[in-house]
Design an enzyme around this catalytic site. Sequence first.
Site, PDB file in Angstrom:
ATOM      1  N   LYS A  16       1.011  -0.445  -0.188  1.00 28.71           N
ATOM      2  CA  LYS A  16      -0.179   0.132   0.038  1.00 28.71           C
ATOM      3  C   LYS A  16       1.467   1.257  -0.046  1.00 28.71           C
ATOM      4  O   LYS A  16       1.990   1.205   0.594  1.00 28.71           O
ATOM      5  CB  LYS A  16      -1.024  -0.074   0.959  1.00 28.71           C
ATOM      6  CG  LYS A  16      -0.357  -0.002   2.759  1.00 28.71           C
ATOM      7  CD  LYS A  16       0.083   1.072   3.361  1.00 28.71           C
ATOM      8  CE  LYS A  16       1.014   1.092   4.392  1.00 28.71           C
ATOM      9  NZ  LYS A  16       1.411   2.168   5.162  1.00 28.71           N
ATOM     10  N   GLY A 105       9.778  -0.815   4.362  1.00 26.49           N
ATOM     11  CA  GLY A 105      10.149   0.159   3.380  1.00 26.49           C
ATOM     12  C   GLY A 105       8.919   1.262   3.134  1.00 26.49           C
ATOM     13  O   GLY A 105       8.247   1.499   2.552  1.00 26.49           O
ATOM     14  N   MET A 107       5.848   0.615   2.951  1.00 28.16           N
ATOM     15  CA  MET A 107       4.555   0.213   2.434  1.00 28.16           C
ATOM     16  C   MET A 107       3.848  -1.472   2.286  1.00 28.16           C
ATOM     17  O   MET A 107       2.961  -1.697   1.659  1.00 28.16           O
ATOM     18  CB  MET A 107       5.088  -0.352   0.957  1.00 28.16           C
ATOM     19  CG  MET A 107       6.038   0.849   0.096  1.00 28.16           C
ATOM     20  SD  MET A 107       6.294   0.134  -1.659  1.00 28.16           S
ATOM     21  CE  MET A 107       4.576  -0.124  -2.209  1.00 28.16           C
ATOM     22  N   GLY A 108       4.077  -2.145   3.520  1.00 26.50           N
ATOM     23  CA  GLY A 108       3.295  -3.039   4.428  1.00 26.50           C
ATOM     24  C   GLY A 108       2.879  -3.971   3.763  1.00 26.50           C
ATOM     25  O   GLY A 108       2.317  -4.713   4.247  1.00 26.50           O
ATOM     26  N   GLY A 110       5.176  -6.341   5.427  1.00 22.16           N
ATOM     27  CA  GLY A 110       4.800  -7.613   6.824  1.00 22.16           C
ATOM     28  C   GLY A 110       3.257  -7.403   6.728  1.00 22.16           C
ATOM     29  O   GLY A 110       2.512  -8.870   7.145  1.00 22.16           O
ATOM     30  N   ALA A 112       0.570  -7.047   4.827  1.00 20.23           N
ATOM     31  CA  ALA A 112       0.104  -8.583   3.592  1.00 20.23           C
ATOM     32  C   ALA A 112       0.348  -9.459   4.176  1.00 20.23           C
ATOM     33  O   ALA A 112      -0.221 -10.443   4.054  1.00 20.23           O
ATOM     34  CB  ALA A 112       0.817  -7.996   2.893  1.00 20.23           C
ATOM     35  N   ASP A 144      -2.133  -1.615  10.032  1.00 20.16           N
ATOM     36  CA  ASP A 144      -2.146  -1.863   8.477  1.00 20.16           C
ATOM     37  C   ASP A 144      -2.631  -3.301   8.476  1.00 20.16           C
ATOM     38  O   ASP A 144      -2.938  -3.241   6.629  1.00 20.16           O
ATOM     39  CB  ASP A 144      -1.271  -1.934   8.219  1.00 20.16           C
ATOM     40  CG  ASP A 144      -0.149  -0.284   8.364  1.00 20.16           C
ATOM     41  OD1 ASP A 144      -1.076   1.201   8.265  1.00 20.16           O
ATOM     42  OD2 ASP A 144       1.205   0.443   7.657  1.00 20.16           O
TER      43      ASP A 144
END
Length: 308
Positions: A16, A105, A107-108, A110, A112, A144
């Site tokens: 994300k 990073g 961007m989630g 982990g 996911a 997240d």
Amino acid sequence: MTSTGPDTVHVRAPGKINVFLKVGAIDDTGYHDVAIAYQAVSLYEEVRVREASDFQVEVSGSVELSRVPRDGANIAIRAARLLAARTGYRGGAHIEIEKHVPVTGGMGGGSADAAATLLACDALWSTDLPREELLELARELGADVPFAFTGGTAIGTGRGDELSPALAQGTFHWVLALADFGLSTPAVYAELDEHRARHAQDIFPADPRPTVEANVLQALRAGDPHMLADAMHNDLQAAALHLEPSLSDVLELGEQSGALAGIVSGSGPTVAFLAADVDSALELQVALSAARLNVVRATGPVHGARIV
């Protein structure tokens, strides 16, 4: 409970971008309420789960993997154990994760992995938890994780895990500059708190209950990248740049190379550049690659965790 499910379950879950992130004042428990506009993008984690007598994880992928734990600290194993504890399942799971979302990073990735593992184990073990209960477990694993489940475009409040869907039209084109280092989310939040304390005389105090601004919602609803470029904001960006000043050069280079706008995604260090359309995104990808940056293109919004 015994399993009657398939031999292996394959789930794909997206990374994300936070196109907007406002961080509230720190509370008595040391946490901050946030207001986030999330967009799921077409960089995916592929998670395959099969039965085992205990819990194991294997990791491969196209991103730097040295910071991924291979033991019980891995969020995928924590997710599988949480589901087993909730449902009384007595076996284990062998979890294979193919990672394409940058590690630490912003961007989630982990998150996911956790969402995908919950969904995969629920199918593999035939535990058949209602979606609401899976989302409840997702919240226990991290702020997240519920969004990785739902995907699309959503507004997150509270810790970021109280989700409401946001209307979004069309497709947004992103070019992501991936770093070869990670940034710790707690360290970035701590830096933000210190920054606010240092400049308490000069800046407005943080709103304890932040909200997503109306112009962000309008831009998403209109599917208008120019409007969204003007509305994007991340309270954590200044703290990430302070900890890693090289990110300022990346932002500047992207904006000079044709991006409508650039933003540090979440706590960083991934920098997300919004392009006007697919051709502009391709040109930007070429320009940034020529400058020796590691870049990938992605589009959003995309759906959340799904069995493949």
